[in-house]
Write an enzyme that holds these catalytic residues in place. Structure first.
Site, PDB file in Angstrom:
ATOM      1  N   SER A  79       0.860  -1.195   0.000  1.00  0.00           N
ATOM      2  CA  SER A  79       0.000   0.000   0.000  1.00  0.00           C
ATOM      3  C   SER A  79       0.887   1.233   0.000  1.00  0.00           C
ATOM      4  O   SER A  79       2.022   1.187   0.496  1.00  0.00           O
ATOM      5  CB  SER A  79      -0.880   0.015   1.252  1.00  0.00           C
ATOM      6  OG  SER A  79      -1.470   1.296   1.429  1.00  0.00           O
ATOM      7  N   TYR A 129      -1.685  -0.705  10.488  1.00  0.00           N
ATOM      8  CA  TYR A 129      -1.906  -1.086   9.087  1.00  0.00           C
ATOM      9  C   TYR A 129      -0.679  -0.711   8.260  1.00  0.00           C
ATOM     10  O   TYR A 129      -0.151  -1.531   7.495  1.00  0.00           O
ATOM     11  CB  TYR A 129      -3.162  -0.389   8.552  1.00  0.00           C
ATOM     12  CG  TYR A 129      -3.424  -0.664   7.080  1.00  0.00           C
ATOM     13  CD1 TYR A 129      -3.901  -1.902   6.654  1.00  0.00           C
ATOM     14  CD2 TYR A 129      -3.176   0.315   6.114  1.00  0.00           C
ATOM     15  CE1 TYR A 129      -4.136  -2.157   5.306  1.00  0.00           C
ATOM     16  CE2 TYR A 129      -3.405   0.069   4.766  1.00  0.00           C
ATOM     17  CZ  TYR A 129      -3.887  -1.163   4.364  1.00  0.00           C
ATOM     18  OH  TYR A 129      -4.119  -1.419   3.033  1.00  0.00           O
TER      19      TYR A 129
HETATM   20  P1  NDP Z   1     -11.364  -5.913  -0.076  1.00  0.00           P
HETATM   21  O1  NDP Z   1     -11.805  -5.823   1.339  1.00  0.00           O
HETATM   22  O2  NDP Z   1     -12.401  -5.787  -1.141  1.00  0.00           O
HETATM   23  O3  NDP Z   1     -10.548  -7.262  -0.322  1.00  0.00           O
HETATM   24  C1  NDP Z   1      -9.812  -7.920   0.685  1.00  0.00           C
HETATM   25  C2  NDP Z   1      -9.901  -9.405   0.423  1.00  0.00           C
HETATM   26  O4  NDP Z   1      -9.123 -10.123   1.383  1.00  0.00           O
HETATM   27  C3  NDP Z   1     -11.331  -9.938   0.512  1.00  0.00           C
HETATM   28  O5  NDP Z   1     -11.602 -10.667  -0.672  1.00  0.00           O
HETATM   29  C4  NDP Z   1     -11.323 -10.857   1.729  1.00  0.00           C
HETATM   30  O6  NDP Z   1     -12.197 -11.948   1.478  1.00  0.00           O
HETATM   31  C5  NDP Z   1      -9.857 -11.261   1.797  1.00  0.00           C
HETATM   32  N1  NDP Z   1      -9.439 -11.631   3.139  1.00  0.00           N
HETATM   33  C6  NDP Z   1      -9.482 -10.862   4.270  1.00  0.00           C
HETATM   34  N2  NDP Z   1      -9.075 -11.569   5.326  1.00  0.00           N
HETATM   35  C7  NDP Z   1      -8.746 -12.814   4.872  1.00  0.00           C
HETATM   36  C8  NDP Z   1      -8.281 -13.997   5.494  1.00  0.00           C
HETATM   37  N3  NDP Z   1      -8.057 -14.067   6.810  1.00  0.00           N
HETATM   38  N4  NDP Z   1      -8.066 -15.074   4.714  1.00  0.00           N
HETATM   39  C9  NDP Z   1      -8.291 -15.025   3.384  1.00  0.00           C
HETATM   40  N5  NDP Z   1      -8.733 -13.944   2.742  1.00  0.00           N
HETATM   41  C10 NDP Z   1      -8.968 -12.844   3.480  1.00  0.00           C
HETATM   42  O7  NDP Z   1     -10.251  -4.791  -0.250  1.00  0.00           O
HETATM   43  P2  NDP Z   1      -9.149  -4.484  -1.377  1.00  0.00           P
HETATM   44  O8  NDP Z   1      -9.458  -5.155  -2.641  1.00  0.00           O
HETATM   45  O9  NDP Z   1      -8.946  -3.031  -1.349  1.00  0.00           O
HETATM   46  O10 NDP Z   1      -7.874  -5.134  -0.694  1.00  0.00           O
HETATM   47  C11 NDP Z   1      -6.922  -5.909  -1.393  1.00  0.00           C
HETATM   48  C12 NDP Z   1      -5.519  -5.538  -0.910  1.00  0.00           C
HETATM   49  O11 NDP Z   1      -5.229  -4.194  -1.318  1.00  0.00           O
HETATM   50  C13 NDP Z   1      -5.361  -5.550   0.612  1.00  0.00           C
HETATM   51  O12 NDP Z   1      -4.133  -6.163   0.939  1.00  0.00           O
HETATM   52  C14 NDP Z   1      -5.326  -4.067   0.974  1.00  0.00           C
HETATM   53  O13 NDP Z   1      -4.620  -3.830   2.154  1.00  0.00           O
HETATM   54  C15 NDP Z   1      -4.642  -3.493  -0.250  1.00  0.00           C
HETATM   55  N6  NDP Z   1      -4.814  -2.057  -0.474  1.00  0.00           N
HETATM   56  C16 NDP Z   1      -6.054  -1.511  -0.640  1.00  0.00           C
HETATM   57  C17 NDP Z   1      -6.209  -0.148  -0.870  1.00  0.00           C
HETATM   58  C18 NDP Z   1      -7.546   0.500  -1.043  1.00  0.00           C
HETATM   59  O14 NDP Z   1      -7.619   1.761  -1.051  1.00  0.00           O
HETATM   60  N7  NDP Z   1      -8.630  -0.257  -1.221  1.00  0.00           N
HETATM   61  C19 NDP Z   1      -5.027   0.737  -0.988  1.00  0.00           C
HETATM   62  C20 NDP Z   1      -3.779   0.053  -0.806  1.00  0.00           C
HETATM   63  C21 NDP Z   1      -3.685  -1.286  -0.577  1.00  0.00           C
HETATM   64  P3  NDP Z   1     -12.939 -12.755   2.675  1.00  0.00           P
HETATM   65  O15 NDP Z   1     -13.495 -11.708   3.603  1.00  0.00           O
HETATM   66  O16 NDP Z   1     -13.990 -13.541   1.981  1.00  0.00           O
HETATM   67  O17 NDP Z   1     -11.887 -13.603   3.291  1.00  0.00           O
END
Ligand code: NDP
Length: 253
Positions: free
Chosen positions: A148, A161
């Site tokens: 990020s 975070y």
């Molecule tokens: P989302 O919340 O849409 O996606 C996060 C995903 O991670 C979900 O599909 C969730 O699915 C999965 N997840 C969470 N916990 C677990 C777990 N314990 N085991 C397996 N899967 C898990 O957010 P984003 O698409 O934004 O996030 C994707 C990545 O991008 C993350 O690492 C985030 O930190 C990073 N990011 C996001 C930014 C933003 O502005 N959105 C900016 C910078 C980085 P489920 O709950 O079904 O497990």
């Protein structure tokens, strides 16, 4: 976007239930890769797999909790049984739980560290042998870690975070020194504000309001923007490693 060289690749995408992971899985599958979809919400994964299949792609829904070692081990075994060696890993699962540090939310700190850092390491542990074997076979092999912009910029209440994401950025750089000489590319992606479900788990109404304010002020990136960057990166010829990608909305300082 069209990335024909992705045809025949075998990919694992974590966090594929929503946001960037789901968009990346769709893009890889649309370009001919076989894609294992990993996350906790089985219904979401099965819906996505059905959509990809209906569009003529190949996808496998694999329920996993990356905070649980046994769950990651059995997911990796399931992927290997169905698809054989994996040559592309998108390590994307993550949670963002901001709160003032003096609230002392050890529950949230543990969840972020276990998911964003240790979870990513579990996935790396599970698939590194696949990546090095694929590369040794002369195939293109990629590890893509989603960090990020928080790895560099500081925001109040996002200390833990940001710390997990700074660790991922450093981990990616360090892993290049181990995996690069074996022809496995390592790419670290640092997105800025992106419109996904990430902010939906925040339990502090003031911070939810603040995040909503940012989305109102800045036209955010979409999950598809990040998927497209990943598609571009992993479709370069195997001797080219785009090691660090920072993608910000134009208006985000
Ligand atoms: P989302 O919340 O849409 O996606 C996060 C995903 O991670 C979900 O599909 C969730 O699915 C999965 N997840 C969470 N916990 C677990 C777990 N314990 N085991 C397996 N899967 C898990 O957010 P984003 O698409 O934004 O996030 C994707 C990545 O991008 C993350 O690492 C985030 O930190 C990073 N990011 C996001 C930014 C933003 O502005 N959105 C900016 C910078 C980085 P489920 O709950 O079904 O497990």
């Amino acid at each position: 976007m069209s990335y024909p060289t992705l045809s025949g690749r075998t990919a694992v995408v974590t966090g594929a239930a929503s946001g960037m992971g789901a968009a990346t899985a769709r893009l890889l599958a649309a370009n001919g890769a076989r894609v294992a979809l990993l996350a906790r919400r089985t219904d979401r994964l099965e819906d996505l797999a059905a959509k990809i299949t209906a569009d003529g792609g190949q996808a496998l829904a694999v329920t996993v909790d990356v905070t649980d070692q046994a769950s990651v081990d059995s997911a990796a075994a399931r992927v290997r049984e169905a698809y054989g060696l994996v040559d592309l890993v998108v390590n994307n699962a993550g949670v963002m739980l901001p709160n003032p540090v003096d609230d002392g939310r050890i529950d949230e700190w543990s969840r972020m560290i276990d998911t964003n850092l240790t979870g990513a390491l579990r996935v790396i542990r599970a698939f590194t042998a696949d990546l090095t074997a694929s590369a040794a076979d002369g195939r293109t092999a990629d590890l893509v870690n989603i960090s990020s912009i928080g790895a560099h910029l500081v925001f109040p209440t996002f200390a833990v975070y940001s710390a997990t994401k700074a660790a991922i950025t450093q981990l990616s750089a360090a892993l290049r020194s181990e995996l690069g000489p074996r022809d496995v590319r390592v790419t670290n992606v640092e997105p800025g504000l992106t419109d996904t479900e990430l902010g939906s788990h925040i339990d502090n109404p003031l911070l939810t309001e603040q995040i909503n304010g940012m989305f109102a002020a800045i036209p955010a990136l979409t999950a598809e923007d990040i998927a497209d960057l990943i598609g571009y990166t992993v479709s370069r010829r195997r001797d080219v490693n785009l090691r660090q990608l920072i993608a910000l909305p134009t208006r985000q300082a």
